[in-house]
Design a protein around this motif. Structure first.
Motif, PDB file in Angstrom:
ATOM      1  N   VAL A   8       0.832  -1.208   0.000  1.00 12.81           N
ATOM      2  CA  VAL A   8       0.000   0.000   0.000  1.00 12.81           C
ATOM      3  C   VAL A   8       0.866   1.257   0.000  1.00 12.81           C
ATOM      4  CG1 VAL A   8      -2.068  -1.034   0.980  1.00 12.81           C
ATOM      5  CG2 VAL A   8      -0.347  -0.134   2.497  1.00 12.81           C
ATOM      6  N   SER A   9       2.040   1.192   0.626  1.00 14.53           N
ATOM      7  CA  SER A   9       2.950   2.333   0.584  1.00 14.53           C
ATOM      8  C   SER A   9       3.496   2.537  -0.825  1.00 14.53           C
ATOM      9  CB  SER A   9       4.111   2.145   1.556  1.00 14.53           C
ATOM     10  OG  SER A   9       3.667   2.233   2.876  1.00 14.53           O
ATOM     11  N   LYS A  10       3.765   1.448  -1.520  1.00 15.76           N
ATOM     12  CA  LYS A  10       4.238   1.557  -2.902  1.00 15.76           C
ATOM     13  C   LYS A  10       3.151   2.129  -3.811  1.00 15.76           C
ATOM     14  CE  LYS A  10       7.576  -2.145  -2.435  1.00 15.76           C
ATOM     15  NZ  LYS A  10       7.972  -3.492  -2.826  1.00 15.76           N
ATOM     16  N   LEU A  11       1.908   1.719  -3.573  1.00 19.23           N
ATOM     17  CA  LEU A  11       0.797   2.261  -4.349  1.00 19.23           C
ATOM     18  C   LEU A  11       0.623   3.754  -4.065  1.00 19.23           C
ATOM     19  CD1 LEU A  11      -1.566   1.837  -6.273  1.00 19.23           C
ATOM     20  CD2 LEU A  11      -2.936   1.153  -4.302  1.00 19.23           C
ATOM     21  N   ALA A  12       0.726   4.135  -2.795  1.00 23.73           N
ATOM     22  CA  ALA A  12       0.634   5.551  -2.432  1.00 23.73           C
ATOM     23  C   ALA A  12       1.779   6.338  -3.065  1.00 23.73           C
ATOM     24  CB  ALA A  12       0.651   5.710  -0.912  1.00 23.73           C
ATOM     25  N   ALA A  13       2.976   5.761  -3.098  1.00 29.26           N
ATOM     26  CA  ALA A  13       4.121   6.443  -3.715  1.00 29.26           C
ATOM     27  C   ALA A  13       3.874   6.665  -5.204  1.00 29.26           C
ATOM     28  CB  ALA A  13       5.399   5.634  -3.499  1.00 29.26           C
ATOM     29  N   ALA A  14       3.304   5.670  -5.873  1.00 24.92           N
ATOM     30  CA  ALA A  14       3.012   5.816  -7.299  1.00 24.92           C
ATOM     31  C   ALA A  14       1.963   6.911  -7.525  1.00 24.92           C
ATOM     32  CB  ALA A  14       2.528   4.487  -7.874  1.00 24.92           C
ATOM     33  N   LEU A  15       0.930   6.938  -6.691  1.00 26.72           N
ATOM     34  CA  LEU A  15      -0.098   7.972  -6.817  1.00 26.72           C
ATOM     35  C   LEU A  15       0.471   9.365  -6.587  1.00 26.72           C
ATOM     36  CD1 LEU A  15      -3.285   6.539  -5.065  1.00 26.72           C
ATOM     37  CD2 LEU A  15      -3.049   7.236  -7.430  1.00 26.72           C
ATOM     38  N   VAL A  16       1.254   9.503  -5.540  1.00 27.25           N
ATOM     39  CA  VAL A  16       1.823  10.817  -5.215  1.00 27.25           C
ATOM     40  C   VAL A  16       2.796  11.269  -6.301  1.00 27.25           C
ATOM     41  CG1 VAL A  16       3.274  12.048  -3.560  1.00 27.25           C
ATOM     42  CG2 VAL A  16       1.431  10.611  -2.742  1.00 27.25           C
ATOM     43  N   ALA A  17       3.584  10.348  -6.821  1.00 26.26           N
ATOM     44  CA  ALA A  17       4.512  10.705  -7.899  1.00 26.26           C
ATOM     45  C   ALA A  17       3.742  11.155  -9.141  1.00 26.26           C
ATOM     46  CB  ALA A  17       5.414   9.522  -8.230  1.00 26.26           C
ATOM     47  N   LEU A  18       2.666  10.449  -9.461  1.00 33.80           N
ATOM     48  CA  LEU A  18       1.835  10.835 -10.598  1.00 33.80           C
ATOM     49  C   LEU A  18       1.207  12.206 -10.373  1.00 33.80           C
ATOM     50  CD1 LEU A  18       0.403   9.900 -13.272  1.00 33.80           C
ATOM     51  CD2 LEU A  18      -1.462   9.179 -11.793  1.00 33.80           C
ATOM     52  N   LEU A  19       0.691  12.443  -9.174  1.00 39.64           N
ATOM     53  CA  LEU A  19       0.067  13.724  -8.871  1.00 39.64           C
ATOM     54  C   LEU A  19       1.078  14.868  -8.814  1.00 39.64           C
ATOM     55  CD1 LEU A  19      -2.476  12.603  -6.141  1.00 39.64           C
ATOM     56  CD2 LEU A  19      -3.001  13.384  -8.450  1.00 39.64           C
ATOM     57  N   SER A  20       2.304  14.584  -8.454  1.00 37.95           N
ATOM     58  CA  SER A  20       3.330  15.631  -8.360  1.00 37.95           C
ATOM     59  C   SER A  20       3.778  16.119  -9.721  1.00 37.95           C
ATOM     60  CB  SER A  20       4.551  15.105  -7.600  1.00 37.95           C
ATOM     61  OG  SER A  20       4.190  14.803  -6.283  1.00 37.95           O
ATOM     62  N   PHE A  21       3.606  15.300 -10.723  1.00 37.48           N
ATOM     63  CA  PHE A  21       4.020  15.691 -12.070  1.00 37.48           C
ATOM     64  C   PHE A  21       3.252  16.915 -12.564  1.00 37.48           C
ATOM     65  CE2 PHE A  21       3.585  15.415 -16.698  1.00 37.48           C
ATOM     66  CZ  PHE A  21       4.914  15.525 -17.051  1.00 37.48           C
ATOM     67  N   GLY A  22       1.954  16.963 -12.297  1.00 34.30           N
ATOM     68  CA  GLY A  22       1.123  18.073 -12.763  1.00 34.30           C
ATOM     69  C   GLY A  22       1.574  19.427 -12.245  1.00 34.30           C
ATOM     70  N   PRO A  23       1.699  19.590 -10.922  1.00 35.34           N
ATOM     71  CA  PRO A  23       2.150  20.889 -10.416  1.00 35.34           C
ATOM     72  C   PRO A  23       3.546  21.278 -10.888  1.00 35.34           C
ATOM     73  CG  PRO A  23       1.146  19.643  -8.650  1.00 35.34           C
ATOM     74  CD  PRO A  23       1.239  18.734  -9.834  1.00 35.34           C
ATOM     75  N   LEU A  24       4.440  20.317 -10.967  1.00 38.12           N
ATOM     76  CA  LEU A  24       5.801  20.644 -11.401  1.00 38.12           C
ATOM     77  C   LEU A  24       5.833  21.010 -12.885  1.00 38.12           C
ATOM     78  CD1 LEU A  24       7.799  17.944  -9.434  1.00 38.12           C
ATOM     79  CD2 LEU A  24       7.554  20.363  -8.902  1.00 38.12           C
ATOM     80  N   ALA A  25       5.076  20.292 -13.698  1.00 41.35           N
ATOM     81  CA  ALA A  25       5.058  20.576 -15.139  1.00 41.35           C
ATOM     82  C   ALA A  25       4.373  21.909 -15.434  1.00 41.35           C
ATOM     83  CB  ALA A  25       4.361  19.451 -15.890  1.00 41.35           C
ATOM     84  N   ILE A  87      -2.122  20.499   1.170  1.00 43.78           N
ATOM     85  CA  ILE A  87      -1.717  21.626   0.312  1.00 43.78           C
ATOM     86  C   ILE A  87      -2.255  21.442  -1.108  1.00 43.78           C
ATOM     87  CG2 ILE A  87       0.271  22.780  -0.741  1.00 43.78           C
ATOM     88  CD1 ILE A  87       1.786  22.237   1.833  1.00 43.78           C
ATOM     89  N   TYR A  88      -2.217  20.217  -1.618  1.00 45.14           N
ATOM     90  CA  TYR A  88      -2.624  19.945  -3.002  1.00 45.14           C
ATOM     91  C   TYR A  88      -4.092  20.288  -3.234  1.00 45.14           C
ATOM     92  CZ  TYR A  88      -3.197  17.418  -7.406  1.00 45.14           C
ATOM     93  OH  TYR A  88      -3.453  17.091  -8.707  1.00 45.14           O
ATOM     94  N   VAL A  89      -4.968  19.875  -2.327  1.00 49.15           N
ATOM     95  CA  VAL A  89      -6.403  20.062  -2.538  1.00 49.15           C
ATOM     96  C   VAL A  89      -6.779  21.542  -2.608  1.00 49.15           C
ATOM     97  CG1 VAL A  89      -8.684  19.637  -1.568  1.00 49.15           C
ATOM     98  CG2 VAL A  89      -7.022  17.780  -1.669  1.00 49.15           C
ATOM     99  N   PRO A  90      -6.433  22.376  -1.608  1.00 50.59           N
ATOM    100  CA  PRO A  90      -6.797  23.786  -1.749  1.00 50.59           C
ATOM    101  C   PRO A  90      -6.080  24.481  -2.910  1.00 50.59           C
ATOM    102  CG  PRO A  90      -5.966  23.348   0.465  1.00 50.59           C
ATOM    103  CD  PRO A  90      -5.844  22.097  -0.320  1.00 50.59           C
ATOM    104  N   PHE A  99     -12.901  21.236  -7.775  1.00 51.42           N
ATOM    105  CA  PHE A  99     -12.374  20.089  -7.046  1.00 51.42           C
ATOM    106  C   PHE A  99     -12.144  18.999  -8.080  1.00 51.42           C
ATOM    107  CE2 PHE A  99     -12.445  16.467  -4.197  1.00 51.42           C
ATOM    108  CZ  PHE A  99     -11.845  16.967  -3.056  1.00 51.42           C
ATOM    109  N   THR A 100     -10.875  18.738  -8.411  1.00 54.35           N
ATOM    110  CA  THR A 100     -10.538  17.837  -9.504  1.00 54.35           C
ATOM    111  C   THR A 100     -10.454  16.380  -9.033  1.00 54.35           C
ATOM    112  OG1 THR A 100      -8.180  18.107  -9.108  1.00 54.35           O
ATOM    113  CG2 THR A 100      -9.217  19.654 -10.632  1.00 54.35           C
TER     114      THR A 100
END
Length: 147
Positions: A8-25, A87-90, A99-100
């Motif tokens: 579950v930690s690996k799944l959370a890491a994959a989700l967070v990494a995917l979500l982090s791409f948007g703000p950085l890009a 931080i991401y949600v607001p 609310f995406t």
């Protein structure tokens, strides 16, 4: 001590990494002025005050930190992932004016990170209390992640 993080930690890491791409890009695109104005979402993104952009890009940086920690330190990562979601949600609501789906995924990633921290803590406590030596417990933890 080497440690294999729970699934579950690996799944959370994959989700967070995917979500982090948007703000950085989008932050990079905004900084380099590469985002086209033909889309209404980009026009509203440009109209947001600088604090909104800072929160959006900051959530991406905290997300990268969370993704790395989720594979190394699940308990600390759960806290970092909760901060990421907080931080991401607001920031997403401020920047995109809605609310995406990513907001739901950020909340899910924080819940998965907390579950992974609980599983990792339970596994470590079990190794310490079930009478096995430290070397045998570490070998079992390295081999399959469960006590």
């Amino acid at each position: 001590m080497s440690f294999r993080s729970p699934v579950v930690s690996k799944l959370a890491a994959a989700l967070v990494a995917l979500l982090s791409f948007g703000p950085l890009a989008t932050g990079l695109g905004l900084a380099l002025d590469m985002l086209p104005d033909q889309f209404p979402a980009i026009r509203s993104f440009r109209a947001v005050p600088p604090i909104g952009h800072a929160l959006w890009v900051g959530s991406g940086l905290i997300g990268v930190l969370s993704a790395v920690l989720l594979l190394r330190r699940p308990v600390l990562a759960a806290v970092c992932c909760a901060v990421f979601a907080a931080i991401y949600v607001p920031a997403a609501v401020t920047v995109w004016l809605q609310f995406t789906f990513g907001c739901w995924l950020a909340i899910a990633a924080a819940i998965l990170a907390a579950a992974g921290a609980w599983i990792a803590g339970k596994a470590r406590r079990s190794i310490q209390t079930d009478g096995h030596s430290d070397a045998a417990g570490q070998a079992r933890l390295q081999s399959d992640g469960t006590p």
